[in-house]
Design a protein around this motif. Structure first.
Motif, PDB file in Angstrom:
ATOM      1  N   UNK A 395       0.908  -1.101  -0.081  1.00  0.00           N
ATOM      2  CA  UNK A 395       0.212  -0.091   0.140  1.00  0.00           C
ATOM      3  C   UNK A 395       0.595   1.049  -0.149  1.00  0.00           C
ATOM      4  N   UNK A 396       2.026   1.401   0.836  1.00  0.00           N
ATOM      5  CA  UNK A 396       2.818   2.319   0.766  1.00  0.00           C
ATOM      6  C   UNK A 396       3.687   2.496  -0.517  1.00  0.00           C
ATOM      7  N   UNK A 502       4.964   0.860   8.160  1.00  0.00           N
ATOM      8  CA  UNK A 502       5.600   2.292   8.425  1.00  0.00           C
ATOM      9  C   UNK A 502       6.927   2.374   8.370  1.00  0.00           C
ATOM     10  N   UNK A 503       7.958   1.218   8.817  1.00  0.00           N
ATOM     11  CA  UNK A 503       9.271   1.277   8.589  1.00  0.00           C
ATOM     12  C   UNK A 503       9.675   1.089   7.156  1.00  0.00           C
ATOM     13  N   UNK A 504       8.743   0.443   6.442  1.00  0.00           N
ATOM     14  CA  UNK A 504       9.182   0.388   4.822  1.00  0.00           C
ATOM     15  C   UNK A 504       8.830   1.713   4.373  1.00  0.00           C
ATOM     16  N   UNK A 505       7.732   2.561   4.868  1.00  0.00           N
ATOM     17  CA  UNK A 505       7.628   3.656   4.307  1.00  0.00           C
ATOM     18  C   UNK A 505       8.643   4.745   4.388  1.00  0.00           C
ATOM     19  N   UNK A 506       9.513   4.364   5.866  1.00  0.00           N
ATOM     20  CA  UNK A 506      10.509   5.193   6.132  1.00  0.00           C
ATOM     21  C   UNK A 506      11.801   4.939   5.259  1.00  0.00           C
ATOM     22  N   UNK A 507      11.939   3.571   5.126  1.00  0.00           N
ATOM     23  CA  UNK A 507      13.061   2.923   4.202  1.00  0.00           C
ATOM     24  C   UNK A 507      13.073   3.634   2.752  1.00  0.00           C
ATOM     25  N   UNK A 508      11.677   3.348   2.142  1.00  0.00           N
ATOM     26  CA  UNK A 508      11.471   3.794   0.710  1.00  0.00           C
ATOM     27  C   UNK A 508      11.740   5.237   0.416  1.00  0.00           C
ATOM     28  N   UNK A 509      11.382   5.900   1.674  1.00  0.00           N
ATOM     29  CA  UNK A 509      11.749   7.694   1.399  1.00  0.00           C
ATOM     30  C   UNK A 509      13.063   7.876   1.433  1.00  0.00           C
ATOM     31  N   UNK A 510      13.866   7.005   2.276  1.00  0.00           N
ATOM     32  CA  UNK A 510      15.520   7.066   2.292  1.00  0.00           C
ATOM     33  C   UNK A 510      16.224   6.560   1.173  1.00  0.00           C
ATOM     34  N   UNK A 539      15.380  -6.971   7.261  1.00  0.00           N
ATOM     35  CA  UNK A 539      15.997  -5.577   8.263  1.00  0.00           C
ATOM     36  C   UNK A 539      14.947  -4.953   8.338  1.00  0.00           C
ATOM     37  N   UNK A 540      13.929  -5.604   9.159  1.00  0.00           N
ATOM     38  CA  UNK A 540      12.791  -4.785   9.932  1.00  0.00           C
ATOM     39  C   UNK A 540      12.853  -5.079  11.580  1.00  0.00           C
ATOM     40  N   UNK A 541      12.424  -3.939  12.284  1.00  0.00           N
ATOM     41  CA  UNK A 541      12.666  -3.938  13.642  1.00  0.00           C
ATOM     42  C   UNK A 541      11.496  -4.902  14.292  1.00  0.00           C
ATOM     43  N   UNK A 542      11.953  -5.425  15.462  1.00  0.00           N
ATOM     44  CA  UNK A 542      11.069  -5.919  16.331  1.00  0.00           C
ATOM     45  C   UNK A 542      10.197  -5.098  17.084  1.00  0.00           C
ATOM     46  N   UNK A 551       9.326   4.763  17.283  1.00  0.00           N
ATOM     47  CA  UNK A 551      10.204   4.908  16.178  1.00  0.00           C
ATOM     48  C   UNK A 551       9.551   4.622  14.853  1.00  0.00           C
ATOM     49  N   UNK A 552       8.710   3.522  14.932  1.00  0.00           N
ATOM     50  CA  UNK A 552       8.107   3.173  13.478  1.00  0.00           C
ATOM     51  C   UNK A 552       7.304   4.172  12.876  1.00  0.00           C
ATOM     52  N   UNK A 553       6.410   4.885  13.775  1.00  0.00           N
ATOM     53  CA  UNK A 553       5.218   5.706  13.292  1.00  0.00           C
ATOM     54  C   UNK A 553       5.739   7.186  13.011  1.00  0.00           C
ATOM     55  N   UNK A 554       7.101   7.276  13.401  1.00  0.00           N
ATOM     56  CA  UNK A 554       7.526   8.897  13.252  1.00  0.00           C
ATOM     57  C   UNK A 554       7.489   9.573  11.996  1.00  0.00           C
ATOM     58  N   UNK A 555       7.824   8.692  10.858  1.00  0.00           N
ATOM     59  CA  UNK A 555       7.727   9.454   9.436  1.00  0.00           C
ATOM     60  C   UNK A 555       6.034   9.488   9.412  1.00  0.00           C
ATOM     61  N   UNK A 556       5.202   8.607   9.451  1.00  0.00           N
ATOM     62  CA  UNK A 556       3.915   8.885   9.243  1.00  0.00           C
ATOM     63  C   UNK A 556       3.503   9.905  10.352  1.00  0.00           C
ATOM     64  N   UNK A 557       3.545  10.099  11.413  1.00  0.00           N
ATOM     65  CA  UNK A 557       3.136  11.189  12.255  1.00  0.00           C
ATOM     66  C   UNK A 557       3.517  12.338  11.497  1.00  0.00           C
TER      67      UNK A 557
END
Length: 567
Positions: A395-396, A502-510, A539-542, A551-557
């Motif tokens: 979706x992201x 949400x982590x993939x969203x952050x990684x995709x942006x970077x 490479x995804x966090x626990x 940490x996971x929602x920071x970019x979305x927030x």
């Protein structure tokens, strides 16, 4: 195989007795194998025959849900529901032969230890005393699903099903939204007596299953059904606490801003889906337009997704249009013999349609890649807590293509979709906690259970307000969540995997290329590793670690709170 189409696949009732006899033969061959080669050959023959059996069962399931009023497939589905549990001892006997084989180390070296982890899990969650209970459970679940699928809700001069009436939840006229929610709630209120009975019976049946396996109730069995081998209730509880402290306040801010945008001081449940005062984003074309644009998007996204979408369309592996009698659900399943995913849903001409074309097709893409990357069918499907990362992350990955589907309303789609992804999580953990409460407290009356749901709404969704004294206000909203009935202990997966998405969203942006490489690895590994091992591999966090939700929602927030729509 190259020319098959799902609509014309032949169906013959599977020879269950013959397959059980074949399993017994394979068990003997593995037990008496004189070399690893002989044992391996027997296992692979069993795997191939299993693909045929699984594919036939899938055809029945899909065709039954495509039209729950089709008596032939209803009877075939009922036959399999009653017969399949009786085959379990034969399947487990093969597993036992594998686990006790002198060549077990050779199997582990070639196929990995997860093969035996799954076998051990299957052994732990089954006993013959549960066979009649599994049959009763399936019957009750089918009854619930048919009640949902055959819903006929009179509204706006039409007779609508559950998906059809929900479109009005976004209507520009507040009174229409209110009326639609009232009609939706009335359907559940009208069916409440039987829905109460079905849920009460399911709790008793499932708890008896748990006791037959040596547990106090069903909860540990539910965790095993979801293939959870490296975390348990303690970790899930800690995650729910993080959601309450981190996400609930953020969601409160988002809904306060939405109420301000809409110009209402008495923000209600029937306002939640109306994100913008001048209207939500709607698809720029009809159902066929959406599928055609999805095909273009997947061709541009990557060579792998382009090949995948062509395969899905060529072989008629999607049924997405809303039709009378069609099950009120959405899912991805697989036809293992053809290495083919299958996607089922019901479009309703809202942003939901875009979610179908990314979420369910995200599942399907993962299945497509795993079936072409993994050596045995046991690894074609991942554990359910991993599976939703594929779908939600897709979706992201689709965000840059939103203009294709929504034109000038693309920014509205992105904001609304992201807000819904975040605000969904508190609801998701409430569903999970509700199930824990119900199974752990089986003596609660139906009305007491509904009151427990009301308390959970106050805990996780303090912004939510219904019409005073109506069915939902009394706690009846939980009845609409079919996962509670059909897929016990599943729902927490959506919330855990939102963190991965949400982590993939952050990684995709970077770094898009790096993010996509990790995503492909996630899809290809299928079910060959445990949950935490798979996260590490991709490479995804626990999500259970302290601070992980923050940490996971920071970019979305930051994206949501900084949006022009929040001004």
């Amino acid at each position: 195989m190259e020319d098959f189409k799902f609509s014309t696949l032949a169906y013959t009732r599977p020879d269950c007795e013959g397959f059980a006899a074949f399993a017994a033969e394979i068990k003997e061959r593995i037990e008496h194998a004189g070399s690893y080669g002989e044992a391996r050959e027997a296992m692979l023959e069993y795997d191939e025959r299993g693909k045929d059996f699984s594919t036939t069962c899938t055809i029945v399931h899909v065709r039954h849900t495509l039209d729950t009023t089709d008596e032939f497939y209803e009877k075939e589905n009922e036959y399999l529901d009653n017969t399949f549990p009786t085959l379990m001892p034969s399947f487990l006997a093969v597993n036992e032969a594998m686990m006790n084989s002198p060549f077990r180390a050779d199997f582990e070296k070639e196929y990995g230890k997860q093969l035996f982890v799954k076998m051990d899990l299957s052994k732990k969650k089954f006993c013959e005393a549960n066979i009649p209970l599994m049959q009763q459970e399936a019957k009750l679940c089918n009854e619930y699903q048919k009640i949902m699928a055959t819903a006929k809700i009179p509204f706006d001069g039409k007779e609508l099903n559950l998906y059809g009436v929900q479109k009005y939840f976004e209507h520009e006229d507040r009174e229409v939204r209110k009326g639609a929610v009232r009609a939706y709630a009335e359907f559940y209120h009208k069916n409440e007596p039987r829905l109460e009975e079905i849920w009460d019976e399911l709790i008793k049946i499932r708890n008896e299953m748990g006791r037959n396996l040596g547990y106090e109730n069903y909860i540990p069995v539910g965790y095993m059904e979801q293939s959870r081998t490296d975390y348990g209730q303690k970790e899930v509880e800690s995650f729910r606490e993080q959601v309450q402290t981190v996400l609930v306040p953020l969601c409160q801010k988002l809904y306060e801003a939405q109420a301000k945008r809409l110009g209402v001081t008495d923000f209600s449940f029937y306002d939640e889906k109306r994100i913008f005062p001048d209207g939500n984003a709607v698809p720029a074309g009809d159902d066929d337009f959406m599928v055609n644009e999805a095909a273009k998007m997947y061709h541009e996204m990557s060579p792998e997704t382009g090949e995948f979408i062509d395969f899905m369309i060529q072989h008629e592996l999607m049924d997405l249009k809303n039709k009378p009698g069609k099950a009120s659900t959405g899912y991805m399943t697989d036809l293992q013999r053809y290495k083919a995913p299958y996607v089922f849903s019901c479009f309703n001409h809202t942003i939901f349609d875009m979610q179908v074309l990314t979420h369910e097709l995200g599942h399907a893409f993962a299945g497509y890649m795993a079936m072409r990357s993994q050596p045995i069918s046991d690894y074609y499907s991942e554990s359910t807590d991993i599976a939703e990362i594929h779908s939600m992350s897709m979706e992201q990955f689709a965000y840059p293509y939103a203009e294709r589907f929504f034109g000038e309303q693309a920014d509205k789609f992105r904001f609304a979709h992201l807000q819904e992804a975040v605000t969904f999580v508190p609801f998701g953990v409430a569903v999970d906690e509700f199930q824990h409460i119900c199974y752990a407290n089986p003596d609660l009356t139906p009305k007491e259970r509904t009151l427990e749901w009301k308390k959970l709404e106050e805990k996780y969704m303090p912004w939510r307000a219904y019409e005073p004294d109506d069915f939902f206000d009394r706690g009846g909203y939980w009845y609409h969540k079919l996962h509670i009935y059909l897929y016990p202990m599943y729902y927490i997966n959506y919330t855990l995997t939102t963190m991965g998405a949400m982590e993939f969203k952050k990684k995709e942006r970077e770094d898009h290329d790096s993010a996509w490489a990790d995503y492909l690895n996630l899809c290809k590994c299928g079910g060959s590793m445990s949950y935490l091992e798979t996260l590490k591999y991709a490479n995804i966090s626990n999500p259970f670690e302290p601070g992980s939700v923050e940490r996971a929602i920071k970019v979305a927030r930051d994206e949501l709170l900084g949006s022009r729509f929040m001004a």
